[in-house]
Motif scaffolding. Structure first.
Motif, PDB file in Angstrom:
ATOM      1  N   GLU A  14       0.832  -1.197   0.000  1.00 39.27           N
ATOM      2  CA  GLU A  14       0.000   0.000   0.000  1.00 39.27           C
ATOM      3  C   GLU A  14       0.870   1.251   0.000  1.00 39.27           C
ATOM      4  O   GLU A  14       2.040   1.217   0.397  1.00 39.27           O
ATOM      5  CB  GLU A  14      -0.951   0.024   1.195  1.00 39.27           C
ATOM      6  N   THR A  15       0.280   2.327  -0.460  1.00 41.70           N
ATOM      7  CA  THR A  15       0.958   3.614  -0.460  1.00 41.70           C
ATOM      8  C   THR A  15      -0.082   4.701  -0.260  1.00 41.70           C
ATOM      9  O   THR A  15      -1.271   4.513  -0.538  1.00 41.70           O
ATOM     10  CB  THR A  15       1.734   3.839  -1.770  1.00 41.70           C
ATOM     11  N   GLY A  16       0.385   5.833   0.236  1.00 39.32           N
ATOM     12  CA  GLY A  16      -0.543   6.926   0.477  1.00 39.32           C
ATOM     13  C   GLY A  16       0.183   8.155   0.974  1.00 39.32           C
ATOM     14  O   GLY A  16       1.403   8.288   0.813  1.00 39.32           O
ATOM     15  N   PHE A  17      -0.579   9.046   1.585  1.00 40.67           N
ATOM     16  CA  PHE A  17      -0.040  10.312   2.068  1.00 40.67           C
ATOM     17  C   PHE A  17      -0.221  10.399   3.583  1.00 40.67           C
ATOM     18  O   PHE A  17      -1.233   9.942   4.119  1.00 40.67           O
ATOM     19  CB  PHE A  17      -0.744  11.483   1.379  1.00 40.67           C
ATOM     20  N   GLU A  18       0.755  11.030   4.230  1.00 42.22           N
ATOM     21  CA  GLU A  18       0.796  11.046   5.681  1.00 42.22           C
ATOM     22  C   GLU A  18       1.278  12.411   6.169  1.00 42.22           C
ATOM     23  O   GLU A  18       2.216  12.980   5.620  1.00 42.22           O
ATOM     24  CB  GLU A  18       1.748   9.948   6.141  1.00 42.22           C
ATOM     25  N   SER A  19       0.630  12.934   7.193  1.00 44.00           N
ATOM     26  CA  SER A  19       1.080  14.173   7.830  1.00 44.00           C
ATOM     27  C   SER A  19       1.524  13.868   9.252  1.00 44.00           C
ATOM     28  O   SER A  19       1.083  12.886   9.864  1.00 44.00           O
ATOM     29  CB  SER A  19      -0.037  15.219   7.846  1.00 44.00           C
ATOM     30  N   ALA A  20       2.407  14.711   9.795  1.00 41.32           N
ATOM     31  CA  ALA A  20       2.956  14.465  11.124  1.00 41.32           C
ATOM     32  C   ALA A  20       3.115  15.764  11.888  1.00 41.32           C
ATOM     33  O   ALA A  20       3.278  16.841  11.303  1.00 41.32           O
ATOM     34  CB  ALA A  20       4.305  13.747  11.018  1.00 41.32           C
ATOM     35  N   ASN A  21       3.056  15.644  13.204  1.00 42.56           N
ATOM     36  CA  ASN A  21       3.356  16.781  14.064  1.00 42.56           C
ATOM     37  C   ASN A  21       3.813  16.266  15.433  1.00 42.56           C
ATOM     38  O   ASN A  21       3.591  15.092  15.781  1.00 42.56           O
ATOM     39  CB  ASN A  21       2.151  17.710  14.212  1.00 42.56           C
ATOM     40  N   PHE A  22       4.454  17.145  16.188  1.00 39.67           N
ATOM     41  CA  PHE A  22       4.878  16.808  17.543  1.00 39.67           C
ATOM     42  C   PHE A  22       3.730  17.103  18.502  1.00 39.67           C
ATOM     43  O   PHE A  22       3.235  18.228  18.576  1.00 39.67           O
ATOM     44  CB  PHE A  22       6.120  17.603  17.943  1.00 39.67           C
ATOM     45  N   LYS A  23       3.331  16.099  19.240  1.00 43.44           N
ATOM     46  CA  LYS A  23       2.194  16.205  20.151  1.00 43.44           C
ATOM     47  C   LYS A  23       2.695  16.256  21.599  1.00 43.44           C
ATOM     48  O   LYS A  23       3.547  15.473  21.991  1.00 43.44           O
ATOM     49  CB  LYS A  23       1.269  14.993  19.937  1.00 43.44           C
ATOM     50  N   ASN A  24       2.157  17.195  22.364  1.00 49.60           N
ATOM     51  CA  ASN A  24       2.504  17.316  23.792  1.00 49.60           C
ATOM     52  C   ASN A  24       4.007  17.441  24.015  1.00 49.60           C
ATOM     53  O   ASN A  24       4.589  16.789  24.879  1.00 49.60           O
ATOM     54  CB  ASN A  24       1.952  16.117  24.576  1.00 49.60           C
ATOM     55  N   LEU A  26       5.213  11.602  18.587  1.00 49.17           N
ATOM     56  CA  LEU A  26       5.080  11.848  17.150  1.00 49.17           C
ATOM     57  C   LEU A  26       3.704  11.365  16.720  1.00 49.17           C
ATOM     58  O   LEU A  26       3.390  10.179  16.799  1.00 49.17           O
ATOM     59  CB  LEU A  26       6.172  11.114  16.377  1.00 49.17           C
ATOM     60  N   HIS A  27       2.867  12.300  16.273  1.00 47.06           N
ATOM     61  CA  HIS A  27       1.494  12.002  15.877  1.00 47.06           C
ATOM     62  C   HIS A  27       1.388  12.056  14.359  1.00 47.06           C
ATOM     63  O   HIS A  27       1.864  13.007  13.727  1.00 47.06           O
ATOM     64  CB  HIS A  27       0.539  13.025  16.496  1.00 47.06           C
ATOM     65  N   THR A  28       0.748  11.039  13.754  1.00 43.28           N
ATOM     66  CA  THR A  28       0.595  11.004  12.300  1.00 43.28           C
ATOM     67  C   THR A  28      -0.832  10.637  11.919  1.00 43.28           C
ATOM     68  O   THR A  28      -1.526   9.903  12.631  1.00 43.28           O
ATOM     69  CB  THR A  28       1.557   9.988  11.648  1.00 43.28           C
ATOM     70  N   ASN A  29      -1.262  11.166  10.766  1.00 46.21           N
ATOM     71  CA  ASN A  29      -2.529  10.811  10.126  1.00 46.21           C
ATOM     72  C   ASN A  29      -2.223  10.373   8.706  1.00 46.21           C
ATOM     73  O   ASN A  29      -1.486  11.068   7.995  1.00 46.21           O
ATOM     74  CB  ASN A  29      -3.485  11.996  10.095  1.00 46.21           C
ATOM     75  N   ALA A  30      -2.790   9.247   8.276  1.00 48.56           N
ATOM     76  CA  ALA A  30      -2.465   8.713   6.956  1.00 48.56           C
ATOM     77  C   ALA A  30      -3.702   8.199   6.238  1.00 48.56           C
ATOM     78  O   ALA A  30      -4.575   7.558   6.841  1.00 48.56           O
ATOM     79  CB  ALA A  30      -1.442   7.591   7.074  1.00 48.56           C
ATOM     80  N   PHE A  31      -3.769   8.489   4.932  1.00 47.35           N
ATOM     81  CA  PHE A  31      -4.742   7.897   4.019  1.00 47.35           C
ATOM     82  C   PHE A  31      -3.966   7.110   2.969  1.00 47.35           C
ATOM     83  O   PHE A  31      -2.969   7.607   2.431  1.00 47.35           O
ATOM     84  CB  PHE A  31      -5.590   8.968   3.337  1.00 47.35           C
ATOM     85  N   SER A  32      -4.437   5.905   2.655  1.00 49.38           N
ATOM     86  CA  SER A  32      -3.686   5.088   1.705  1.00 49.38           C
ATOM     87  C   SER A  32      -4.617   4.167   0.933  1.00 49.38           C
ATOM     88  O   SER A  32      -5.770   3.938   1.308  1.00 49.38           O
ATOM     89  CB  SER A  32      -2.620   4.249   2.426  1.00 49.38           C
ATOM     90  N   ILE A  33      -4.086   3.630  -0.171  1.00 48.56           N
ATOM     91  CA  ILE A  33      -4.764   2.594  -0.948  1.00 48.56           C
ATOM     92  C   ILE A  33      -3.808   1.418  -1.069  1.00 48.56           C
ATOM     93  O   ILE A  33      -2.581   1.590  -1.028  1.00 48.56           O
ATOM     94  CB  ILE A  33      -5.186   3.099  -2.340  1.00 48.56           C
TER      95      ILE A  33
END
Length: 221
Positions: free
Chosen positions: A29-39, A204-211
């Protein structure tokens, strides 16, 4: 020491799954992912990061094996992934926010389960939970035309233990191949940075959508 114990326990569990179960499917699978530093907390116990910057989407790729545990409803998988994160943030100097960008590259071993809450012959709606161990293989931070090599200078945590959760929809195309879309949220366990002298803490917090595609390599029962 605690992180090393967790790491070796995870690797032992990961190896045990691979060596004792025959896979029925392989997936990629592959997709797009965003990240940020949490707390985030620095060595003074303060959060000095400005998180109001636009999140960047970066491509990732993952592949592995999937095992049928019960009636094609409960499945386990093991995977290897490559993740690239670009984190746009900033740090405060007085009341002024100075832009700061992180570019981080990780490889990860990941294992977990998928449970089909809808389990039809040609369609599955699944929830999933996973644990991954992530190794930093390259990383830089940059601000005001100053670029720091985080990996070579050993000023950034090189390993993460993360927990994942999400939902996916799978469509069975034939008895050989399926396609799916996936949404995944992940957070690293927050601990003191043990790989540098900066006593900072963050998740490290991430959100990802993929197919992805699933290929049957054995007949599932």
């Amino acid at each position: 020491m605690l992180k090393n114990k967790i790491k070796y326990s995870f690797l032992f569990f990961f190896t045990g799954i691979i060596s004792t179960i025959n896979a029925q499917q392989i997936f990629i699978e592959t997709g797009f992912e965003s990240a940020n530093f949490k707390n985030y907390v620095n060595n003074l116990g303060e959060n000095t990061l400005d998180v109001n910057y636009t999140k960047s989407q970066e491509i990732f790729i993952e592949g592995g094996f999937r095992f049928n545990l019960r009636k094609n409803r409960l499945k386990c998988d093991v995977a290897l992934s490559y993740n690239k994160y670009k984190i746009n943030t900033g740090f405060y100097s007085g009341k002024i926010s100075i832009p700061l960008t992180y570019n981080l590259n990780y490889v990860a071993l990941k294992t977990g389960i998928n449970f089909a809450i809808i389990n039809e012959l040609d369609f599955k709606l699944q929830v999933h939970g996973h644990i991954s161990y992530d190794w930093l293989i390259a990383g830089t931070s940059s601000y005001k035309n100053v670029v720091n090599d985080l990996y070579r200078e050993n000023t950034f945590d090189r390993t993460l233990l993360r927990y994942h959760r999400g939902i996916s929809a799978e469509y069975i195309i034939s008895n050989k191949i399926s396609a799916y879309i996936n949404y995944n949220v992940a957070d690293s366990f927050k601990d003191k940075n043990e790989d540098s002298n900066i006593e900072e803490k963050y998740s490290l917090h991430t959100n990802a959508f993929s197919i992805g595609l699933l290929f049957n390599i054995q007949t599932t029962r």
